[in-house]
Design a protein around this motif. Sequence first.
Motif, PDB file in Angstrom:
ATOM      1  N   PRO A   1     -15.018  -1.310   1.766  1.00 40.93           N
ATOM      2  CA  PRO A   1     -14.915  -2.040   0.492  1.00 40.93           C
ATOM      3  C   PRO A   1     -16.003  -3.098   0.297  1.00 40.93           C
TER       4      PRO A   1
ATOM      5  N   VAL B   1     -12.923   0.682  -6.699  1.00 36.21           N
ATOM      6  CA  VAL B   1     -12.861  -0.158  -5.504  1.00 36.21           C
ATOM      7  C   VAL B   1     -11.413  -0.421  -5.093  1.00 36.21           C
TER       8      VAL B   1
ATOM      9  N   LEU C   1     -19.055  -1.100  -0.701  1.00 35.99           N
ATOM     10  CA  LEU C   1     -18.990  -0.400  -1.981  1.00 35.99           C
ATOM     11  C   LEU C   1     -18.939  -1.337  -3.175  1.00 35.99           C
ATOM     12  N   ASN C   2     -18.316  -2.494  -3.000  1.00 33.95           N
ATOM     13  CA  ASN C   2     -18.146  -3.395  -4.141  1.00 33.95           C
ATOM     14  C   ASN C   2     -19.462  -3.735  -4.831  1.00 33.95           C
TER      15      ASN C   2
ATOM     16  N   SER D   1     -15.120   0.829 -12.662  1.00 31.65           N
ATOM     17  CA  SER D   1     -15.618   0.227 -11.425  1.00 31.65           C
ATOM     18  C   SER D   1     -14.477  -0.407 -10.647  1.00 31.65           C
TER      19      SER D   1
END
Length: 312
Positions: A284, A247, A287-288, A243
């Motif tokens: 970002p 990112v 998506l985080n 993960s």
Amino acid sequence: MLLLNDTQPFVFILLGIPGLEEVQCWISIPFCCMYIVAFFGNIVILLIIRYEKSLHEPMYFFVSMLSMTDLVLSSSTLPKMLGIFWFNFREICFEACLTQMFIIHSFTAMESGFFLAMAFDRYVAICNPLRHSAILSNKTVLAIGLSVVFRAMVFFLPHPFIVKTLIFCDNNIIPHTYCEFMAVIKLTCGDSTISKAYSLTVASMIGAFDLLCTITSYALIFRTVFSLPTKQAGQKALSTCTSHITVILVFYSTATFTFLTHRFGHNIGPHIHITVANIYLLVPPMLNPIIYGVRTKKIRQKLVRVLCFTGV
């Protein structure tokens, strides 16, 4: 043009994305969707970590810091951006522009710092697991978090003061969707070489330092993982890092492109540069929470329990 004094404009006019004015309304749709996901996704992550005591660990504390940074970063730009796209609200006062500029640059530096902190946490957890709790105590995690914030504030606080000392030409139109430092500097008269050099140097030093340390951490992690006695143990160790690696790749790839276009991309169209700059601030943060929510087992399990309890 209204003047605040003899050298500074009272307002700036944000054009949006030059060359794409006719399709900005359509561009706003994915941007708005990304902001909604970023806003509510990061709030959900924060609430889950706040109230789930099993998540009160260094890694999730750093995820919380990252989520708070993402909330501020996306909220400092997207609402104004949508105002430009939907309602033609292009004006932004001088002080608000300086505030937005400071928030964007400082919180971007914080995001980079928290990525490094999370890489360090994964390094300690995998390479020195027996001392993980001793090395990354709550006091240490807090100290790291405050250090990341302090570093960003110190290095980027001069930006607004630099702009306030400059003399502006008879032009208050910023060909951008937000008050980006380099875009504002281009409106000034006289030699701004030192101001540009300071901004680019600080941004490149922080980014390069964080990226280099992050790569070093993962190089040591991979060396440890590949030396584990069983393949299954190595895969389990790496699964906790996927993960984070995802990112990081999204963040640094867009950040590097934005930096290089400022320095070398004179032949790149402004619509491409500005679109990537927006992606750099919006993707970002969106998506985080998705990546950490889906790929982090503890967060995913807690989210599923909450959704099942509420009947969603």
